[in-house]
Scaffold this motif. Structure first.
Motif, short mmCIF file in Angstrom:
data_model
loop_
_atom_site.label_atom_id
_atom_site.label_comp_id
_atom_site.label_asym_id
_atom_site.label_seq_id
_atom_site.Cartn_x
_atom_site.Cartn_y
_atom_site.Cartn_z
N LEU A 84 0.81 -1.22 0.00
CA LEU A 84 0.00 0.00 0.00
C LEU A 84 0.84 1.28 0.00
N LEU A 87 -0.19 4.52 -1.93
CA LEU A 87 -1.31 5.40 -1.56
C LEU A 87 -0.86 6.85 -1.42
N GLY A 115 3.67 -2.90 -5.34
CA GLY A 115 2.58 -1.93 -5.25
C GLY A 115 2.75 -0.79 -6.24
#
Length: 131
Positions: A84, A87, A115
């Motif tokens: 993640l 993000l 990611g």
């Protein structure tokens, strides 16, 4: 330029590497493999720099002081949470705390890179299919 912007965007500098990637693809869609590789490499390197800063921060801050709920959550879940790291809000903090917690470097690198690659690959695919 895409490499530099992608690198800086993954640190605490507020830049949007996606805009640069999409602009490059709009001008030269044939360069998508190289653009994907460069953006992923730069952004991953930026996140690893943030991770390294977290490790260096252990010198300035007593590890016992970082007993926050998010830090405990990250420590329990481990490096896969770094998937993640892409993000926009919170991804940089994940990398910083992961370094501070001394999560293993190689798994952190793997999850961060996966990611970042997935995010940029989705953008490339959307850009090329919309054209």
């Amino acid at each position: 330029m895409l490499l530099v912007v992608s690198f800086l965007a993954a640190t605490l500098v507020p830049l949007a590497s996606e805009v640069w990637l999409l602009a490059l693809l709009a001008a030269r869609p044939d360069l998508w493999p190289a653009a994907l590789a460069v953006a992923t490499l730069g952004n991953t390197a930026g996140s690893l720099t943030t991770y390294a800063l977290g490790r260096l921060g252990r010198v300035a801050i007593d590890p016992a002081r970082l007993a926050s709920r998010p830090a405990r959550w990250l420590q329990r879940r481990g490096a896969p949470v770094l998937l993640l790291a892409w993000l926009p809000f919170g991804g940089d903090a994940l990398c910083l705390v992961a370094g501070w917690l001394k999560l293993p470097v190689l798994p952190a690198l793997l999850w961060i890179a996966l990611g970042k690659l997935a995010r940029y690959a989705a953008l490339v695919w959307l850009c090329l299919t919309a054209a």
